[in-house]
Write a protein that holds these residues in place. Structure first.
Motif, PDB file in Angstrom:
ATOM      1  N   ASN A  50       0.829  -1.198   0.000  1.00  8.75           N
ATOM      2  CA  ASN A  50       0.000   0.000   0.000  1.00  8.75           C
ATOM      3  C   ASN A  50       0.872   1.259   0.000  1.00  8.75           C
ATOM      4  OD1 ASN A  50      -2.705   1.016  -0.058  1.00  8.75           O
ATOM      5  ND2 ASN A  50      -2.357   1.765   2.021  1.00  8.75           N
ATOM      6  N   ASN A  51       1.969   1.235   0.769  1.00  9.05           N
ATOM      7  CA  ASN A  51       2.884   2.375   0.766  1.00  9.05           C
ATOM      8  C   ASN A  51       3.481   2.602  -0.619  1.00  9.05           C
ATOM      9  OD1 ASN A  51       2.464   2.960   3.453  1.00  9.05           O
ATOM     10  ND2 ASN A  51       4.295   1.903   4.162  1.00  9.05           N
ATOM     11  N   ASP A  52       3.839   1.522  -1.324  1.00 11.10           N
ATOM     12  CA  ASP A  52       4.349   1.649  -2.688  1.00 11.10           C
ATOM     13  C   ASP A  52       3.299   2.270  -3.606  1.00 11.10           C
ATOM     14  OD1 ASP A  52       6.769   0.531  -1.928  1.00 11.10           O
ATOM     15  OD2 ASP A  52       6.289  -1.468  -2.718  1.00 11.10           O
ATOM     16  N   ALA A  53       2.053   1.814  -3.466  1.00 10.03           N
ATOM     17  CA  ALA A  53       0.969   2.360  -4.287  1.00 10.03           C
ATOM     18  C   ALA A  53       0.740   3.840  -3.977  1.00 10.03           C
ATOM     19  CB  ALA A  53      -0.313   1.567  -4.071  1.00 10.03           C
ATOM     20  N   ILE A  54       0.834   4.220  -2.711  1.00 10.44           N
ATOM     21  CA  ILE A  54       0.679   5.622  -2.320  1.00 10.44           C
ATOM     22  C   ILE A  54       1.796   6.450  -2.941  1.00 10.44           C
ATOM     23  CG2 ILE A  54       0.830   7.229  -0.366  1.00 10.44           C
ATOM     24  CD1 ILE A  54      -0.638   5.045   1.299  1.00 10.44           C
ATOM     25  N   ALA A  55       3.029   5.962  -2.858  1.00  6.13           N
ATOM     26  CA  ALA A  55       4.166   6.695  -3.424  1.00  6.13           C
ATOM     27  C   ALA A  55       4.009   6.876  -4.931  1.00  6.13           C
ATOM     28  CB  ALA A  55       5.464   5.967  -3.102  1.00  6.13           C
ATOM     29  N   ARG A  56       3.576   5.805  -5.639  1.00  7.26           N
ATOM     30  CA  ARG A  56       3.359   5.917  -7.088  1.00  7.26           C
ATOM     31  C   ARG A  56       2.276   6.935  -7.397  1.00  7.26           C
ATOM     32  NH1 ARG A  56       3.515   0.414  -6.833  1.00  7.26           N
ATOM     33  NH2 ARG A  56       1.261   0.274  -7.071  1.00  7.26           N
ATOM     34  N   SER A  57       1.186   6.886  -6.637  1.00  9.41           N
ATOM     35  CA  SER A  57       0.074   7.797  -6.863  1.00  9.41           C
ATOM     36  C   SER A  57       0.504   9.248  -6.656  1.00  9.41           C
ATOM     37  CB  SER A  57      -1.082   7.447  -5.928  1.00  9.41           C
ATOM     38  OG  SER A  57      -2.142   8.345  -6.084  1.00  9.41           O
ATOM     39  N   LEU A  58       1.222   9.500  -5.574  1.00 10.10           N
ATOM     40  CA  LEU A  58       1.672  10.861  -5.294  1.00 10.10           C
ATOM     41  C   LEU A  58       2.697  11.336  -6.330  1.00 10.10           C
ATOM     42  CD1 LEU A  58       1.913  10.768  -1.400  1.00 10.10           C
ATOM     43  CD2 LEU A  58       0.102  11.765  -2.823  1.00 10.10           C
ATOM     44  N   ALA A  59       3.561  10.433  -6.796  1.00  9.78           N
ATOM     45  CA  ALA A  59       4.536  10.793  -7.826  1.00  9.78           C
ATOM     46  C   ALA A  59       3.824  11.159  -9.124  1.00  9.78           C
ATOM     47  CB  ALA A  59       5.513   9.647  -8.050  1.00  9.78           C
ATOM     48  N   LEU A  60       2.776  10.401  -9.475  1.00 12.16           N
ATOM     49  CA  LEU A  60       2.009  10.717 -10.680  1.00 12.16           C
ATOM     50  C   LEU A  60       1.314  12.074 -10.554  1.00 12.16           C
ATOM     51  CD1 LEU A  60       0.372   7.278 -11.555  1.00 12.16           C
ATOM     52  CD2 LEU A  60       2.069   8.519 -12.897  1.00 12.16           C
ATOM     53  N   GLU A  62       2.244  14.570  -8.656  1.00  6.56           N
ATOM     54  CA  GLU A  62       3.265  15.611  -8.675  1.00  6.56           C
ATOM     55  C   GLU A  62       3.764  15.864 -10.081  1.00  6.56           C
ATOM     56  OE1 GLU A  62       7.652  15.831  -6.958  1.00  6.56           O
ATOM     57  OE2 GLU A  62       6.120  15.753  -5.382  1.00  6.56           O
ATOM     58  N   ALA A  63       3.973  14.789 -10.846  1.00  2.69           N
ATOM     59  CA  ALA A  63       4.450  14.912 -12.214  1.00  2.69           C
ATOM     60  C   ALA A  63       3.443  15.630 -13.107  1.00  2.69           C
ATOM     61  CB  ALA A  63       4.773  13.537 -12.798  1.00  2.69           C
ATOM     62  N   SER A  64       2.148  15.441 -12.809  1.00  7.21           N
ATOM     63  CA  SER A  64       1.122  16.078 -13.629  1.00  7.21           C
ATOM     64  C   SER A  64       0.699  17.436 -13.070  1.00  7.21           C
ATOM     65  CB  SER A  64      -0.097  15.169 -13.740  1.00  7.21           C
ATOM     66  OG  SER A  64      -0.741  15.037 -12.487  1.00  7.21           O
ATOM     67  N   GLY A  65       1.310  17.860 -11.974  1.00  7.15           N
ATOM     68  CA  GLY A  65       0.951  19.147 -11.381  1.00  7.15           C
ATOM     69  C   GLY A  65      -0.356  19.107 -10.637  1.00  7.15           C
ATOM     70  N   GLY A  66      -0.799  17.902 -10.234  1.00  6.37           N
ATOM     71  CA  GLY A  66      -2.098  17.743  -9.595  1.00  6.37           C
ATOM     72  C   GLY A  66      -2.120  17.977  -8.103  1.00  6.37           C
ATOM     73  N   ILE A  67      -0.976  18.237  -7.491  1.00  2.55           N
ATOM     74  CA  ILE A  67      -0.971  18.456  -6.039  1.00  2.55           C
ATOM     75  C   ILE A  67      -1.193  19.932  -5.767  1.00  2.55           C
ATOM     76  CG2 ILE A  67       0.449  18.423  -3.965  1.00  2.55           C
ATOM     77  CD1 ILE A  67       1.736  15.926  -4.914  1.00  2.55           C
ATOM     78  N   ARG A  68      -2.185  20.189  -4.913  1.00  3.70           N
ATOM     79  CA  ARG A  68      -2.479  21.572  -4.532  1.00  3.70           C
ATOM     80  C   ARG A  68      -1.909  21.836  -3.153  1.00  3.70           C
ATOM     81  NH1 ARG A  68      -8.733  21.713  -5.184  1.00  3.70           N
ATOM     82  NH2 ARG A  68      -8.628  19.572  -5.770  1.00  3.70           N
ATOM     83  N   GLY A  69      -1.377  22.996  -2.971  1.00  2.00           N
ATOM     84  CA  GLY A  69      -0.851  23.372  -1.666  1.00  2.00           C
ATOM     85  C   GLY A  69      -1.965  23.805  -0.724  1.00  2.00           C
TER      86      GLY A  69
END
Length: 71
Positions: A50-60, A62-69
């Motif tokens: 699950n941690n690996d899946a979370i890391a992949r999801s967050l990396a995706l 971040e790469a697409s600019g989808g993380i909001r501050g």
């Protein structure tokens, strides 16, 4: 490898976790000590996956600019 995340999903879905658990518990030992060992290994493995899946999801995201501050 897990499928790409659904919109807003972070980590494995419940179904993916259940499928992994069923696979790991396909053979259950009769010895109670071995059962406890299997249970411990199962929990750690599910958390790692699950941690690996979370890391992949967050990396995706971040790469697409989808993380909001905040704010």
């Amino acid at each position: 490898m897990a499928p790409p995340p659904v919109h807003g999903q972070v980590g494995l879905t419940r179904r993916e976790l259940e499928r992994e658990l069923a696979w790991m518990l396909r053979t259950v030992p009769e010895d109670p000590r071995e059962l406890i060992k299997l249970f411990t290994q199962t929990m750690v493995t599910l958390i790692d996956k699950n941690n690996d899946a979370i890391a992949r999801s967050l990396a995706l995201r971040e790469a697409s600019g989808g993380i909001r501050g905040n704010g």
